[in-house]
Enzyme design. Sequence first.
Site, PDB file in Angstrom:
ATOM      1  N   ASP A  10       0.843  -1.189   0.000  1.00 53.37           N
ATOM      2  CA  ASP A  10       0.000   0.000   0.000  1.00 53.37           C
ATOM      3  C   ASP A  10       0.886   1.250   0.000  1.00 53.37           C
ATOM      4  O   ASP A  10       2.076   1.178   0.351  1.00 53.37           O
ATOM      5  CB  ASP A  10      -0.892  -0.031   1.244  1.00 53.37           C
ATOM      6  CG  ASP A  10      -1.746   1.212   1.377  1.00 53.37           C
ATOM      7  OD1 ASP A  10      -2.556   1.469   0.478  1.00 53.37           O
ATOM      8  OD2 ASP A  10      -1.581   1.927   2.380  1.00 53.37           O
ATOM      9  N   ASP A  12      -0.419   5.212   0.671  1.00 49.06           N
ATOM     10  CA  ASP A  12      -0.773   6.210   1.676  1.00 49.06           C
ATOM     11  C   ASP A  12      -0.738   5.605   3.073  1.00 49.06           C
ATOM     12  O   ASP A  12      -1.450   4.648   3.369  1.00 49.06           O
ATOM     13  CB  ASP A  12      -2.182   6.759   1.409  1.00 49.06           C
ATOM     14  CG  ASP A  12      -2.252   7.597   0.140  1.00 49.06           C
ATOM     15  OD1 ASP A  12      -1.481   8.563   0.047  1.00 49.06           O
ATOM     16  OD2 ASP A  12      -3.073   7.277  -0.736  1.00 49.06           O
TER      17      ASP A  12
END
Length: 335
Positions: A10, A12
Amino acid sequence: MSGYDALLVDLDGTVYKGPSAIEGAVESLEAARESATVSFVTNNASRGPDEVAGHLRELGLTLDTGDVVTSAQAGAAVLAQQCEAGARVLVVGTEALCEEIRLVGLEPVRADEDGPVAVVQGHDPETGWAILAEATLALHRGAVWVACNIDPTLPHARGLLPGNGSFVAALRTATGREPQVAGKPAAPLLQQAIERAGARRPLIVGDRLDTDIAGAHAVEADSLLVLTGVSTPADVLVAVPEQRPVFLGHDLSVLGDGLEATRVWDGDAAGWHARRDGRVLVLRAGDGAGDAAAALRALCRVAWDEPDGAGGRAEVRGADDRAREMISTLGLDAG
């Protein structure tokens, strides 16, 4: 890397917050590339893969544009399976999302009185009432609805901001309908990333229980939760089974030699001991008590081993000064 052939990471809250890399993230991922494929999988549909890749290169990461998989790509792929070539799709999102719609042979539009066959919705800081009104009209006429993701919030250097899921909620309220979801925790985005990486045993890495870790469960893959983003230690303690990670570490630095030690159930609690006393979880510091993530792993073993650990609340207390200090560090001293 314990036999994992790919990392699906991932962005953010995991690799960066705002424009800046989280400390140690770049170095850890560059080292991981020596033994596994590293792909970057983001629920944020506001930027195209080329722009995301450019940002990551600026931070010091080595990658090709094809190493980035976005929820905009996944959303476009979901629509391509349900719509005829050339069909008009109303886009609630950025130009990057429009481009992904074009790439799968569909026509992106911003308004269509004759009625688009589908609505696709991705994060756009400029989303306003006018485009939501167009989407509402299309959905009332029966258009297919695909949300790139339903994250209610988006991590930012200043704190949590409204995410795409908050705007999806507006259309839910206006139409009484539910979208098909392409991004995490739904399977399409991660399945696309796994196929692109040619992975047989991927490890999914992220900072959110409700997207990254739940998404890993959806595709039956192991997961690593890092504590640098959205999900808090309190969230982790009360996580339901389908949102529990296999590994739990403070940040991406555990991708080195320390990964195996971060297994929640049989990893290293680094001198921390926990037990249950009724509704109270009691933490005690032993010799060489380690970092906050290790203490949290010790608490999780107790909290998750009880029926009320699935979504239940419990008070957390320290049996000694070091434990009480750690409970405060973890933000668990409020109960």
